[in-house]
Design an enzyme around this catalytic site. Structure first.
Site, short mmCIF file in Angstrom:
data_model
loop_
_atom_site.label_atom_id
_atom_site.label_comp_id
_atom_site.label_asym_id
_atom_site.label_seq_id
_atom_site.Cartn_x
_atom_site.Cartn_y
_atom_site.Cartn_z
N SER A 372 0.80 -1.21 0.00
CA SER A 372 0.00 0.00 0.00
C SER A 372 0.83 1.26 0.00
O SER A 372 0.47 2.25 -0.63
CB SER A 372 -0.91 0.02 1.23
OG SER A 372 -1.71 -1.13 1.28
N GLY A 401 0.71 4.18 -2.65
CA GLY A 401 0.67 5.56 -2.15
C GLY A 401 2.07 5.94 -1.66
O GLY A 401 2.78 5.11 -1.08
N ASN A 585 3.69 8.50 5.60
CA ASN A 585 3.29 8.16 4.24
C ASN A 585 2.19 9.09 3.76
O ASN A 585 1.94 10.15 4.34
CB ASN A 585 2.82 6.71 4.20
CG ASN A 585 1.56 6.50 5.03
OD1 ASN A 585 1.47 7.01 6.14
ND2 ASN A 585 0.60 5.77 4.50
N CYS A 587 -0.94 8.88 4.09
CA CYS A 587 -2.08 9.05 5.01
C CYS A 587 -1.65 9.15 6.47
O CYS A 587 -2.48 9.01 7.36
CB CYS A 587 -3.07 7.91 4.84
SG CYS A 587 -3.63 7.72 3.14
N GLU A 589 -0.07 7.27 8.61
CA GLU A 589 -0.14 6.20 9.59
C GLU A 589 1.10 5.30 9.59
O GLU A 589 1.26 4.48 10.50
CB GLU A 589 -1.40 5.33 9.39
CG GLU A 589 -1.31 4.27 8.31
CD GLU A 589 -1.61 4.78 6.92
OE1 GLU A 589 -1.86 3.97 6.02
OE2 GLU A 589 -1.60 6.02 6.74
N PRO A 776 -6.86 4.91 6.62
CA PRO A 776 -8.18 5.54 6.53
C PRO A 776 -9.32 4.59 6.15
O PRO A 776 -10.47 4.87 6.46
CB PRO A 776 -7.99 6.60 5.43
CG PRO A 776 -6.54 6.85 5.38
CD PRO A 776 -5.89 5.55 5.72
N THR A 777 -9.05 3.52 5.43
CA THR A 777 -10.05 2.52 4.99
C THR A 777 -11.22 3.14 4.22
O THR A 777 -12.34 2.62 4.27
CB THR A 777 -10.61 1.67 6.15
OG1 THR A 777 -11.50 2.44 6.96
CG2 THR A 777 -9.49 1.12 7.02
#
Length: 975
Positions: A372, A401, A585, A587, A589, A776-777
């Site tokens: 990811s 990402g 990254n 997002c 996390e 974030p899902t």
């Protein structure tokens, strides 16, 4: 009986105002007409509305009540409201249907609190409807007896015309509603479906009409979302299997089709030939067709549009085939592959756990890029800079990402030895990064996405803060790229103390990039001494508070750069012995080490907490620890497998992932669990649940990694890690407090047997350097139909837009509660729409429900931070934490982000503030839609009186991003 209504003269083209009475029958209404039920058109006479309402009052209160002055005044006011609502969008005249007029009368009566009168009016309408229906039926029977058979509607199927099989269509719709009869009306779907058909319509369009008809009813009850999904599933089956197949027949068809799918996918160049080596018959019989019924419409449509494999536009995957394909791809290196594939399939298809989007896209395919997130550090030379941009493109191609650390690159006006010139700084290169992200859009599946990080002492930081502004030189703006501040603790302490801050070029102080905590502070103060002595010429000094205020101003105005903290990410990192965490990254996390020779990689997936709740002994719900343990152990195995199966576009990523083997397991459905337990987000109980749920997930994840280490061996760089020293994530809070000299205020309670886990890790080690990260899902939570990760409810009713279209989203828990109280009706739906999905100003809803279903902007951001702090205690990486803030001010921003730092958070994500235009909604007297206003001040006046940002140092427009807005879900590239 007719009330006396004052007449007002106005030109016919001008609609009535709030202050005018509408009931005059003169020429001013000549341009407005009414369509009666028999199709005839008559002139619009507003006084008839007053008559109808007066009759309703008469039916409830009797003649005396209806004749009272108060009732006369109320009828006049309500009539004005009804007419205004009707003509508002037709200022030049127009035509209304009689049903529209009566709908508005109902709404006006309900909104004014006249529930008994409204009920009488509704019952009267229903009675008249039934009378008309009975009369029409009798008339129809007479005509049918006397007239020849009416023309039958035909459909076109495979080029041939045939009569529409209405019984078959009804059976399909009824099958879609199986188990949902108490919530839905299949006849209403059928009626609306047939209404939109025409003679000769293609048969596929018939089912599209059914889908659209069911979809339009979602706002009436969330169960219609499931019905819509099942109707969509019917069309997907026909596309994939070539014929219509009922749900009852799918058990056998799945087993039959699965081997053919694998062969077709391999022949079509989509699937890895290795999948043919499985026992396909065994796997086909393991597919559970009943799980197709779990989907909501948004979830299934998203899978169909973006995830299911296709050949020349024709889908070849069905839902259970899709999940098994993903499971097989993750089990390729297992000894007992079939058993493991079935085990993985079980937790995916039951929605207990969901792998991240890249894994779902690519598992089992020829290009198995399953990871990811990728984190890179850019070196300070032209070759290194363009290598980094090339690596961005290669990594983004298959859905990765990106997080880029640009701190090493020298600042504007720095000396370049090779050319004896001056550097243009970081910003011009970031423009190239931005355009690369736009150009490499992952085959049209979604936009490329990258986030650039810069440390707070970098001399280009002020221009970096302005990259997302909508004004200024466009050559120095990056509107498609995310940005984040990488803030050392020393800066925050200077802000707290009101001290000065100095900006440097990394070419003059390159060691600051790799130093943290007290070592960073010592080196930084040393460079400040060089400035004071005149030894260091290129610098800038300013009050730390001035730079902090600018950070918050830009965050408020543009949503960027995000606030992330360098020292907690490093001091609490299990891998501090092998390098430095230089950024997070896309997002925020992931917190992994990077350098010029290593690109950090993380593989993500999320546990669905909702699926791990069970009835509690004393009533309500509680966590099912046994199930969490089982799911987490299987999921950790899946994530660990990704590392060995993964396709790596860049060698630096492969080498790093093989050496450290980090994974990032997260959670989703946190808000759903709170609502199941009847716990408001803004409560101490919610904080406790955040603590206990995260403790359970982390405990079992670390235990699972240790089990994998016992089976498969420790990760290469294990020795010297915090794991090897018996230091677990919660123990690092003391380390952070010691390095900072205080400023860490976190609850450190625990409930599980961590000492036994420490002993186990000491004996067997860990398979993975990092295990937990809350992504974030955004998309995978849509697929399974739960709230995203740790997010509060955005709105209880709204329209969500994404690449698959627009979808009505309704809070299922709220609807069920309101139905129990008899409060779920068209008026409630209208009020929720009017108030942007919020219950706070609908006073007929009990206060406890308004508190339980408070939306994101109604929850003070401090509650979000406190919940996040309890989670961060247990997490070895970080979490994507959006901050929602209504009525944002400089002080509120300052307090919130300082609290995040003091509570030990490693990172924060978007700041989402409520726009001034949507903060308050009000109409004139009598039109408040059950609104209440505290303090006696009108809401409109309050909105006008309160500036959004009173502090003069914090300026700018309000960020009003909502689900569906461009950029809202760009973080889905890393989940």
């Amino acid at each position: 009986m007719q009330t006396t209504i004052a007449s007002v003269t106005r030109p016919s083209a001008v609609p009535p105002s709030q202050t005018d009475s509408p009931a005059d029958n003169g020429g001013q209404w000549a341009s407005y007409n009414i369509i009666r039920r028999n199709g005839s058109v008559v002139g619009f006479e507003p006084n008839k509305i007053a008559i109808a309402m007066t009759k309703a009052f008469l039916a409830v209160n009797g003649g005396q009540g209806a004749a009272s002055a108060r009732v006369r005044e109320l009828v006049e006011t309500l009539t004005t409201q009804v007419v205004n609502a009707l003509v508002r969008n037709r200022p030049g005249g127009g035509t209304f249907h009689i049903e529209d007029v009566q709908d508005q009368v109902e709404l006006a009566l309900m909104r004014s609190g006249q529930h008994d009168v409204a009920r009488s009016y509704v019952l009267y309408r229903e009675k008249r409807t039934q009378e008309r229906a009975a009369a029409a039926a009798a008339e129809g029977q007479e005509k049918a007896a006397a007239a020849p058979q009416e023309h039958v509607l035909n459909v076109t199927d495979a080029g041939e015309r045939r009569p529409l099989n209405l019984a078959e269509l009804r059976a399909t719709i009824e099958a879609a509603g199986e188990g949902l009869a108490e919530f839905i009306d299949t006849e209403a779907i059928l009626k609306e479906t047939v209404k939109n058909l025409y003679d000769g319509i293609p048969v596929d369009e018939v089912f599209k009409s059914a889908i659209l008809s069911a979809r339009a009813l979602v706002e009436k009850d969330p169960a219609y979302s499931q019905v819509t999904a099942r109707l969509l599933l019917h069309t997907i089956r026909k596309e994939v299997l070539g014929e219509e197949v009922s749900q009852d027949g799918m058990g056998a068809r799945y087993a039959e089709y699965f081997p053919a799918f694998i062969a077709r996918g391999i022949e079509g160049g989509l699937l890895s030939p290795e999948l043919a080596n499985y026992d396909l018959t065994k796997l086909g019989h393991a597919l559970n067709a009943k799980r197709d019924l779990q989907f909501g419409y948004l979830g299934l449509q998203t899978l169909y549009d973006r995830y299911f494999l296709h050949i020349r536009g024709t889908r070849i995957e069905l839902p259970q085939v899709f999940f098994m394909r993903v499971a097989m791809g993750l089990a390729l290196r297992e000894t007992d592959r079939e058993a493991r594939a079935i085990e993985f399939y079980e937790i995916l298809s039951s929605f207990d756990f969901m792998s991240s989007t890249p894994t779902l896209f690519n598992s089992g395919t020829l290009h198995s890029q399953l990871s990811s997130c990728y984190l890179t550090t850019v070196s300070d030379d032209l070759e290194g800079i363009y290598d980094a941009i090339k690596e961005n493109a290669l990594l983004a191609k298959y859905a990765g990402g990106l997080g880029n650390d640009w701190t090493p690159v020298r600042a504007l006006r720095s000396h370049i030895k090779g050319t004896n010139g001056e550097s243009q700084g970081v910003v011009p290169f970031l423009k190239v990064v931005n355009d690369t992200a736009v150009a490499v859009n992952q085959g049209g599946k979604r936009k490329g996405a990258v986030c650039t990080y810069l440390e707070t002492w970098h001399l280009d930081i002020e221009e970096f803060l302005e990259l997302r502004k909508n004004t200024g030189d466009e050559r120095r703006r990056t509107h498609d790229m995310n940005t984040a501040n990488w803030i050392p603790d020393l800066f925050m302490k200077r802000v707290m103390e009101g001290g000065e801050w100095t900006l440097f070029s990394p070419s003059d102080c390159p060691d600051l990039h790799d130093k943290v905590g007290q070592e960073f502070e010592k080196a930084y103060v040393g460079y400040e001494s060089k400035v004071a002595s005149g030894e260091l010429k290129l610098f800038k000094k300013m009050p730390a508070l001035t730079l902090w205020r600018k950070m918050l101003s830009m965050l408020f105005e543009t949503g960027h750069p995000w606030i992330t903290f360098k020292d907690p990410c490093n001091i609490r990192s299990p891998q501090q012995h092998v390098g430095v965490v230089h950024s997070s990254n896309l997002c925020t996390e992931i917190t992994l080490n990077t350098n010029e020779s290593e690109i950090a990689v993380c593989n993500l997936g999320s546990v669905n907490l909702v699926a791990h709740m069970k009835p509690a002994a004393g009533g309500g719900f509680e966590l099912d620890h046994d199930k969490i343990k089982r799911t987490v152990r299987i999921a950790m195995r899946m994530l660990d497998n990704v590392i060995d199966i993964n396709y790596y576009a860049v060698d630096k990523a492969r080498n790093s992932n093989a050496r450290h083997r980090p994974v990032g397991m997260g959670i989703m459905g946190f808000q759903d669990c709170l609502q199941m337990m009847r716990v408001p987000y803004a409560s101490q109980d919610a904080i406790e649940f955040a603590d206990r749920s995260m403790e359970a997930v982390c405990y079992h994840a670390y235990w699972a990694s240790s089990l994998l280490a016992e089976e498969r061996g420790r990760y290469q760089s294990y020795e010297g890690s915090l794991w090897s020293r018996g230091i677990l994530p919660q123990d690092t809070l003391k380390m952070l407090r010691d390095e900072r000299g205080g400023h860490v205020e976190v609850d450190e309670s625990s409930t599980l047997d961590w000492d036994t886990l420490r002993a186990r890790i000491k004996e067997h080690g860990m398979r993975n350097s990092n295990c937990i990260a809350i992504a974030p899902t955004a998309t995978i939570s849509n697929i399974i139909g739960v709230s995203a990760c740790i997010e509060p409810t955005f709105q209880n009713l709204y329209v969500k837009s994404n690449l698959s279209g627009e979808f009505t989203v309704v809070n299922d828990y709220l609807v069920r509660d309101l139905k129990k109280l008899g409060l779920w009706d068209e008026v409630m739906v209208a009020d929720l729409k009017y108030f942007d999905g919020s219950l706070s100003r609908i006073d007929r809803v009990p206060s406890e429900l308004r508190e339980l279903y408070a939306t994101a902007f109604e929850v003070e951001p401090s509650w979000l931070v406190e919940c996040a702090s309890r989670r961060q205690k247990w997490i070895d990486q970080a979490q994507s934490l959006n901050i929602y803030m209504a009525g944002a001010s400089g002080k509120k921003l300052d307090d919130t982000y300082k609290l995040a730092w003091k509570r030990g958070l490693k990172t924060t994500y978007y700041l989402r503030t409520l726009g001034a235009t949507s903060a308050e909604k009000s109409t004139g007297r009598g039109g408040e839609l059950n609104a209440v206003s505290a303090g006696g001040q009108s809401t409109a006046a309050a909105a006008a009186a309160a500036p959004v940002l009173p502090e003069p140092e914090v300026l700018g427009a309000v960020c009003t991003m909502r689900p569906g807005d461009p950029g809202f879900e760009e973080c889905e590239a890393c989940q």
